[in-house]
Design an enzyme around this catalytic site. Sequence first.
Site, PDB file in Angstrom:
ATOM      1  N   HIS A  74       0.822  -1.212   0.000  1.00 55.70           N
ATOM      2  CA  HIS A  74       0.000   0.000   0.000  1.00 55.70           C
ATOM      3  C   HIS A  74       0.853   1.258   0.000  1.00 55.70           C
ATOM      4  O   HIS A  74       0.391   2.320  -0.410  1.00 55.70           O
ATOM      5  CB  HIS A  74      -1.014   0.004   1.156  1.00 55.70           C
ATOM      6  CG  HIS A  74      -0.454   0.139   2.529  1.00 55.70           C
ATOM      7  ND1 HIS A  74      -0.188  -0.938   3.335  1.00 55.70           N
ATOM      8  CD2 HIS A  74      -0.126   1.233   3.259  1.00 55.70           C
ATOM      9  CE1 HIS A  74       0.270  -0.519   4.502  1.00 55.70           C
ATOM     10  NE2 HIS A  74       0.325   0.803   4.483  1.00 55.70           N
ATOM     11  N   ASP A 119       0.133  -7.550   0.633  1.00 60.67           N
ATOM     12  CA  ASP A 119       0.616  -6.189   0.894  1.00 60.67           C
ATOM     13  C   ASP A 119       2.146  -6.141   0.968  1.00 60.67           C
ATOM     14  O   ASP A 119       2.730  -5.991   2.039  1.00 60.67           O
ATOM     15  CB  ASP A 119      -0.005  -5.683   2.195  1.00 60.67           C
ATOM     16  CG  ASP A 119       0.186  -4.191   2.413  1.00 60.67           C
ATOM     17  OD1 ASP A 119       0.500  -3.484   1.435  1.00 60.67           O
ATOM     18  OD2 ASP A 119       0.031  -3.742   3.566  1.00 60.67           O
ATOM     19  N   GLN A 211       0.081   4.348  12.285  1.00 59.07           N
ATOM     20  CA  GLN A 211       0.220   5.067  11.020  1.00 59.07           C
ATOM     21  C   GLN A 211       1.601   5.718  10.938  1.00 59.07           C
ATOM     22  O   GLN A 211       2.054   6.361  11.872  1.00 59.07           O
ATOM     23  CB  GLN A 211      -0.880   6.124  10.865  1.00 59.07           C
ATOM     24  CG  GLN A 211      -2.198   5.572  10.344  1.00 59.07           C
ATOM     25  CD  GLN A 211      -2.912   4.738  11.378  1.00 59.07           C
ATOM     26  OE1 GLN A 211      -2.989   5.113  12.534  1.00 59.07           O
ATOM     27  NE2 GLN A 211      -3.438   3.601  10.967  1.00 59.07           N
ATOM     28  N   GLY A 212       2.253   5.541   9.797  1.00 61.98           N
ATOM     29  CA  GLY A 212       3.612   6.044   9.605  1.00 61.98           C
ATOM     30  C   GLY A 212       4.650   4.946   9.714  1.00 61.98           C
ATOM     31  O   GLY A 212       5.772   5.099   9.271  1.00 61.98           O
ATOM     32  N   ASP A 213       4.245   3.797  10.311  1.00 59.42           N
ATOM     33  CA  ASP A 213       5.149   2.652  10.413  1.00 59.42           C
ATOM     34  C   ASP A 213       5.021   1.712   9.214  1.00 59.42           C
ATOM     35  O   ASP A 213       5.830   0.792   9.055  1.00 59.42           O
ATOM     36  CB  ASP A 213       4.851   1.857  11.691  1.00 59.42           C
ATOM     37  CG  ASP A 213       5.217   2.621  12.947  1.00 59.42           C
ATOM     38  OD1 ASP A 213       6.263   3.289  12.944  1.00 59.42           O
ATOM     39  OD2 ASP A 213       4.457   2.555  13.924  1.00 59.42           O
ATOM     40  N   SER A 214       4.002   1.901   8.391  1.00 65.21           N
ATOM     41  CA  SER A 214       3.759   1.036   7.247  1.00 65.21           C
ATOM     42  C   SER A 214       5.037   0.714   6.486  1.00 65.21           C
ATOM     43  O   SER A 214       5.867   1.587   6.237  1.00 65.21           O
ATOM     44  CB  SER A 214       2.791   1.710   6.266  1.00 65.21           C
ATOM     45  OG  SER A 214       1.470   1.607   6.698  1.00 65.21           O
TER      46      SER A 214
END
Length: 262
Positions: A74, A119, A211-214
């Site tokens: 993603h 993913d 969020q931001g660690d993806s």
Amino acid sequence: MLRSLCVLAALAALASGGVLLPRLRPGRVFDGRIVGGEVADIHDFPYQLSFREYGSHFCGASIISKSFALTAGHCVAAGPTTVTAELSAGSAHLSSGERYKLKAISGHPLYDPMLIDFDAGILEIEGAFRLGETQQIVALAAAGEDLADGELVTASGWGVAKENNYDLQPDLLAVRLHLVAQTACAQAYGDFGGVTPRMLCATDVGKDSCQGDSGGPLVSSAGKQVGVVSWGLGCARKGYPGVYTRVADPDVRSFITDVAGV
């Protein structure tokens, strides 16, 4: 329920607290830190990368060979290009690190944005990483490799501290978690479509990726990368483990091998 990468959907989800979100930085306008983690030394996480667009961090990644990095599908699907994006390596601080231009960006051909399934993404840099004490290749779990329920794993990244916290956190953080049985994770997310064989889950009380660690790595106590930060319902919510792309899944692992040769 839709699990969307759309900026408006992401912001609405943060406000309502009820939508499953990829752990991509919504709108790519803020950075933060892992939930319940501790400041990390890059010498302990030399494989950690910052995936940046227009100079700003928006996802994590990991060094998997001299010229290739692994991230989330993603993150790739969000639209970075070889012109706008780059990788930063060798530093726990977002303000520093060695920058590498990208030669190619590849997402898993079966990536499903509705389920956030398959993913996985591969980033190829121009030239090679300058491997040393602060830039090292992480070993990957082999296809079909079993993982024990409750096994200790570590996630690292620059993601937000908690839901609705958009404060900039310049230092890399890491958090220790335990793997959750697949049946238990499927039950936890039963009302949201469950989880697929390409996913694994990890949690601990008050600890999670966010969020931001993806795209960042989930690494076993044996030093192998077993997962990629993917999605979850909120961050560190009781009863809802973080969901990670399962590196050992044959379809994920063969994609990595076909593109990166490892």
